[in-house]
Design an enzyme around this catalytic site. Structure first.
Site, short mmCIF file in Angstrom:
data_model
loop_
_atom_site.label_atom_id
_atom_site.label_comp_id
_atom_site.label_asym_id
_atom_site.label_seq_id
_atom_site.Cartn_x
_atom_site.Cartn_y
_atom_site.Cartn_z
N ASP A 170 0.59 -1.37 0.00
CA ASP A 170 0.06 -0.02 0.01
C ASP A 170 0.56 1.58 -0.11
O ASP A 170 1.69 1.43 0.71
CB ASP A 170 -1.08 -0.57 1.16
CG ASP A 170 -1.71 1.25 1.21
OD1 ASP A 170 -2.05 2.11 0.18
OD2 ASP A 170 -2.23 1.66 2.55
N ASP A 214 0.80 5.08 0.31
CA ASP A 214 -0.68 6.09 0.20
C ASP A 214 0.67 7.52 -0.57
O ASP A 214 1.06 7.86 0.47
CB ASP A 214 -0.73 6.24 1.45
CG ASP A 214 -1.60 6.84 1.89
OD1 ASP A 214 -1.78 7.85 1.17
OD2 ASP A 214 -2.85 6.70 2.37
N ASP A 265 3.31 0.59 3.87
CA ASP A 265 2.43 0.76 5.21
C ASP A 265 2.61 -0.88 5.44
O ASP A 265 1.71 -1.09 4.73
CB ASP A 265 0.88 1.28 5.15
CG ASP A 265 0.28 1.49 5.98
OD1 ASP A 265 0.79 1.31 7.11
OD2 ASP A 265 -0.71 1.68 6.74
#
Lengths: 319, 441
Positions: free
Chosen positions: A94, A96, A271
């Site tokens: 992930d 972001d 993450d």
């Protein structure tokens, strides 16, 4: 654009624009084994343990509830309603945009620049996932504020959290490669940048990216302002891969500090919690990220993908 | 030729030898003249003291363990005392000893015990040392590695995913392998084909020898044999429920405990050596806490509240207070073994956890009161809202997470200081032990 969608806009989106067939096949094909979760009020997903045995039921639910956000599990369960009988999980990374440790913009949320940088990072990660790890069943999803890399190769889906964390560290360049090597006869000192294969090569690429994207405001552990200024002053050398010269200009001890500061910073490229959690739920592609009024969608071609063209719902254009 | 079974006791060849030996378990304490003769004939063996010479199978089992304990903890370790362990002449006896040891540990302690961890690690060290000390010429050593590898791994190209057990247990690291398209590069020609042109100012062959050579292959076989040993112990343990254990095996198991108790003082964990020296359970000294715990104690301002309080603080504070040496000793203890009436837990440990939870913003229990139950669960008292002795054991008492896990789950808490770095950032508990110990000195 990045303002929250109103209830009216959400309704308009789900009733007029969204279609269940836009949910990617890799999810629809396993719909009965996945757990779904919803956030109805914008306070986080608290309506969980939902199961849809076929796409039509999901369609009816979405059209009537028009949730603030919709999620589905990366895990496959025998009994998804109880989150029991874990079978396997996608391997997920992930990225972001709002949490990238070095970004050249100074926006407080996300903007075109950091979304572009997130895309660049993702594209590098995918190169390593394919080239080094040889994984093929890779799906890239634009999450609304960044990207999810979702991998469904059979060999990796059963892996436990510890293996996933090792893969993550390899991909982002979080461990400093050793610099002493022996062949049983003598010991040699080799810097990571002089080794054009294996993990040292991945590490060198990640360090290079980070150094070229540092800003005068960037903070690195154990790197003071003077050292940061010197790094910025000489970093052009790295554009031509003049690592030896760069290291000389900075000085070997200070170079070590910079490298170790970036290695720990790299951990934040992805993450980690999302990667090691085998029961995570992720935003469901095709649905609305109501906080920023953008669509979460599967990216078919990362080269040409432009979230500002492809992930903008119609209601935003009408605003 | 060096027998394959000297390195891999779980190979088909080894199993065959053990079957042919038809060892009578009742007689493993009987003096074995052939074994004794063989050991006396080994040139590098120190025979000055009879106590150095194993006289039977049982003795050999214990000597294997003693070698490991001495090598780890005795700075005056004498190689010649144990030279027999590195001579292929003893292969047959060594194999029997290996199986007796695995069965004793499997039957009595199981795969998750400290004894099992030691045994697996011991086997890894024995193989490593045997390969090193065989003093073979390079080709013989390479040929041996190749043969063992062929038996362990059937296909000619190895995908990294095949090693996931080894990666997960950190017996091997992904960054130690040279990967291309999902395969681990082990072959020189393949290496040169892929990277030869990229390598500047150095000979590709030399780079191959430095990065791969026989070393990576040996590493893989050692780690695979370690993993197989662990699997074997587990399979023995599973059978323990249906088969009545042989009393001789149980006697050996007791002796194993005795030998290892010497080591308990020094033993850190399977992966590392922790801080040495003992400290007694005593009231908590907050100023000796590592940086991550200090941050967590002051409450978490955003994201990660639950992890910090439930998964990090609760195990850390409870172990730091009651069983700081958990990684060097028995991990199966319960809180009530150390705090009979739970007074310390209720009056000292829980208040600190609750206080930190209160300092979070927003306060943790205000919107997630169920986290109190989770804390009880992590202390071993099941999923109940009250800490009650009758529920103890329904869940396990969580051991403090490693620094690596802290970094993964709560990167914002990890701000290593000099002591963290000196202790190689292994476990926050080691930091605390070190701090207390320095205070005592």
């Amino acid at each position: 654009m990045f303002r929250q969608a109103t209830l009216e806009e959400r309704r308009k989106y789900y009733r007029e624009e969204w279609e269940v067939k836009e949910v990617p096949d890799f999810i629809l094909d396993s719909i009965e084994n996945r757990e779904f979760g919803f956030d109805h009020f914008g306070r986080g997903p608290n309506d969980r343990y939902k199961v849809f045995t076929e796409p039509d039921y999901l369609k009816r639910f979405m059209k009537s509830k028009t949730p603030f956000a919709a999620y589905c599990s990366v895990a496959y369960y025998e009994k998804p309603r109880k989150r029991a009988g874990w079978m396997k999980s996608e391997l997920v990374f992930d990225v972001d945009a709002k949490d990238i440790p070095v970004r050249t913009c100074s926006c407080s949320n996300v903007c075109e620049t950091c979304l572009g940088e997130a895309k660049e990072i993702v594209s590098r990660l995918i190169d390593t996932i394919k080239g080094d790890l040889g994984l093929k069943n890779i799906h890239l999803v634009y999450s609304g504020r960044g990207y999810h890399i979702r991998i469904l190769d059979k060999d990796v889906m059963k892996m436990d959290s510890d293996v996933r964390s090792q893969v993550l560290k390899y991909l982002v360049g979080a461990d400093i490669p050793k610099d002493m090597y022996d062949d049983g006869v003598a010991v040699y000192k080799l810097e990571h940048f002089s080794i054009p294969f294996g993990y040292p090569r991945v590490f060198t690429e990640r360090i290079k990216y980070a150094i070229l994207h540092l800003t005068p405001d960037s903070k690195l552990d154990n790197v003071n302002q003077k050292l940061m200024e010197d790094v910025l002053k000489h970093r052009k050398l790295l554009e031509d891969d003049e690592w030896g010269l760069f290291k000389n200009r900075i000085g070997p001890i200070r170079y070590k500090k910079v490298v170790s500061g970036i290695a720990s910073l790299n951990m934040g490229l992805v993450d980690a919690k999302v990667t090691i959690d085998l029961k995570r739920i992720l935003r469901l592609p095709s649905t609305l990220h109501s906080k920023v009024s953008m669509k979460c969608i599967e990216v078919k071609n990362i080269e040409t993908f432009d979230p500002f063209k492809e992930a903008v719902p119609e209601f935003v254009q009408d605003r | 030729m060096i027998p394959m079974s000297f390195i891999n006791p779980l190979s088909d060849e080894a199993k065959q030898i053990v079957r042919e030996e038809k060892v009578d378990l009742q007689r493993i304490y009987d003096e074995n003249d052939i074994l004794i003769d063989r050991i006396y004939s080994i040139k590098s063996q120190d025979t000055s003291d009879d106590a150095f010479i194993p006289r039977n199978y049982a003795d050999l089992v214990i000597k294997r363990l003693e070698w490991y304990v001495e090598k780890r903890s005795n700075s005056n370790y004498n190689y010649r005392k144990f030279a027999f362990l590195f001579d292929p002449e003893i292969t047959k006896f060594d194999l029997v000893a290996f199986y007796i040891l695995c069965q004793a540990v499997g039957l009595k302690f199981g795969p998750n015990s400290r004894e099992s961890r030691v045994l697996v690690e011991l086997q890894g060290h024995i193989i490593e040392n045997r390969l090193k000390e065989l003093n073979l010429n390079r080709e013989v050593r390479e040929e041996l590695t190749r043969r063992i590898m062929n038996e362990l791994i059937v296909q000619d190209r190895i995908k990294w995913t095949v090693l996931s057990d080894l990666l997960g247990s950190k017996k091997i690291y992904l960054h130690d392998l040279v990967l291309k398209d999902g395969y681990i590069i082990l072959d020189k020609e393949v290496f040169i084909k892929h990277f030869g042109e990229e390598i500047k100012h150095r000979q590709p062959e030399k780079m191959y020898n430095l990065f791969i050579g026989n070393r990576v292959k040996e590493l893989i076989i050692i780690k695979m044999i370690m993993q197989n040993t662990e699997n074997y112990i587990e399979s023995v343990h599973e059978k323990a429920n249906i088969i009545e254990p042989n009393p001789t095996i149980l006697k050996i198991a007791d002796e194993v405990t005795e030998v290892l108790s010497k080591e308990i003082k020094y033993y850190g964990s399977s992966q590392c050596s922790g801080p040495r020296g003992q400290i007694k359970p005593s009231p908590l000294s907050v100023d000796k806490f590592p940086p991550c715990i200090k941050v967590a104690l002051n409450g978490i301002k955003s994201g990660g509240r639950n992890e910090a309080i439930v998964l990090l603080l609760a195990p850390f504070l409870s172990y730091a207070r009651l069983n700081p040496h958990v990684f060097g000793s028995n991990t199966s203890l319960k809180i009530s073994d150390l705090d009979k009436d739970l007074k310390i837990t209720k009056n000292e440990i829980l208040p600190m956890i609750y206080d930190a939870a209160d300092k979070c913003s927003p306060p943790l229990f205000d919107d997630q009161p169920q986290e109190k139950v989770n804390i009880n669960a992590k202390l071993g008292f099941g999923m109940h809202s009250e800490l009650n002795l009758q529920h103890e054991g329904e869940t396990t008492w969580y051991t403090p997470m490693s620094c690596e896990k802290v970094k993964m789950n709560m990167p914002s808490l990890c701000k290593p200081d000099d002591l963290c770095k000196r202790l190689k950032e292994i476990n926050p508990l080691f930091y605390y032990i070190e701090g207390i110990k320095n205070n005592l000195e």
